[in-house]
Design a protein around this motif. Structure first.
Motif, short mmCIF file in Angstrom:
data_model
loop_
_atom_site.label_atom_id
_atom_site.label_comp_id
_atom_site.label_asym_id
_atom_site.label_seq_id
_atom_site.Cartn_x
_atom_site.Cartn_y
_atom_site.Cartn_z
N TYR A 190 -3.69 12.81 -2.21
CA TYR A 190 -2.85 11.62 -2.11
C TYR A 190 -3.34 10.71 -0.98
CZ TYR A 190 0.99 8.59 -0.88
OH TYR A 190 1.73 7.48 -0.55
N ASN A 191 -3.51 11.28 0.21
CA ASN A 191 -3.94 10.47 1.36
C ASN A 191 -5.31 9.86 1.14
OD1 ASN A 191 -1.61 10.67 2.92
ND2 ASN A 191 -2.34 12.44 4.07
N ASP A 192 -6.23 10.61 0.56
CA ASP A 192 -7.57 10.07 0.27
C ASP A 192 -7.48 8.87 -0.67
OD1 ASP A 192 -8.73 12.05 1.85
OD2 ASP A 192 -9.46 13.24 0.14
N LEU A 193 -6.69 9.00 -1.72
CA LEU A 193 -6.53 7.90 -2.68
C LEU A 193 -5.81 6.71 -2.05
CD1 LEU A 193 -5.61 10.03 -5.81
CD2 LEU A 193 -7.70 8.69 -5.51
N ALA A 194 -4.79 6.97 -1.25
CA ALA A 194 -4.07 5.89 -0.58
C ALA A 194 -5.00 5.14 0.37
CB ALA A 194 -2.86 6.45 0.17
N CYS A 195 -5.84 5.88 1.12
CA CYS A 195 -6.78 5.24 2.06
C CYS A 195 -7.83 4.41 1.34
CB CYS A 195 -7.45 6.29 2.93
SG CYS A 195 -6.35 6.98 4.17
N SER A 248 0.82 -1.20 0.00
CA SER A 248 0.00 0.00 0.00
C SER A 248 0.86 1.26 0.00
CB SER A 248 -0.93 0.00 1.21
OG SER A 248 -0.17 -0.01 2.40
N SER A 249 0.25 2.35 -0.42
CA SER A 249 0.92 3.64 -0.43
C SER A 249 0.90 4.21 0.99
CB SER A 249 0.21 4.60 -1.39
OG SER A 249 0.26 4.10 -2.71
N PRO A 250 2.04 4.65 1.51
CA PRO A 250 2.08 5.16 2.88
C PRO A 250 1.38 6.51 3.01
CG PRO A 250 4.19 5.52 1.83
CD PRO A 250 3.35 4.73 0.86
#
Length: 139
Positions: free
Chosen positions: A121-126, A2-4
């Protein structure tokens, strides 16, 4: 992998979850991150313009900006989406040829002011997307 998550952002300072190192500017991808020095590919912080024999003006244009070579490392990690953060005041340029290069790799690219870029970025990673990014945390 996963993306951090990018856990914090302030002027000149970024933290990536699971990484002990703080960054000024950073690259992130599924499973990793590292410092990003966009000067490595020829982007300079300022251009010096001579006004007279005694005076110079410094223009902070971050020119020529994000280059394809800045993005290759992240693109090689198999990302589907690439987020570019241009800085808090969006000073870092992103040339059209750089965007075209990313699209030719089959990767969706989005460019934002850095605070908005980190949120995206965080929304997509989550959501579980294979997202990567490059982020400039100052001007």
């Amino acid at each position: 992998m996963s993306s951090p998550e990018i856990s914090s952002l302030s002027w000149g300072h970024m933290k990536v979850k699971g990484c002990a190192t703080a960054y000024k500017d950073c690259k992130v991808w599924p499973g990793g991150s590292r410092a990003w020095d966009w000067r490595e590919t020829g982007t300079d912080v300022s251009e010096q313009i001579k006004l007279s024999q005694y005076a110079y003006y410094f223009s902070f244009q971050h020119h020529p900006g994000v280059q394809p070579a800045d993005l290759d490392e992240v693109l090689r990690k198999g990302v589907e989406i690439l987020i570019i953060g241009r800085g808090m005041s969006e000073a870092l340029q992103v040339p059209v040829n750089t965007l075209d290069y990313v699209k030719k790799q089959g990767v969706n690219v989005k460019v934002f002011q850095t605070e908005k870029a980190v949120k995206e970025y965080n929304d997509l990673a989550c959501q579980g997307h294979k997202v990567g990014g490059v982020f400039h945390s100052t001007c």
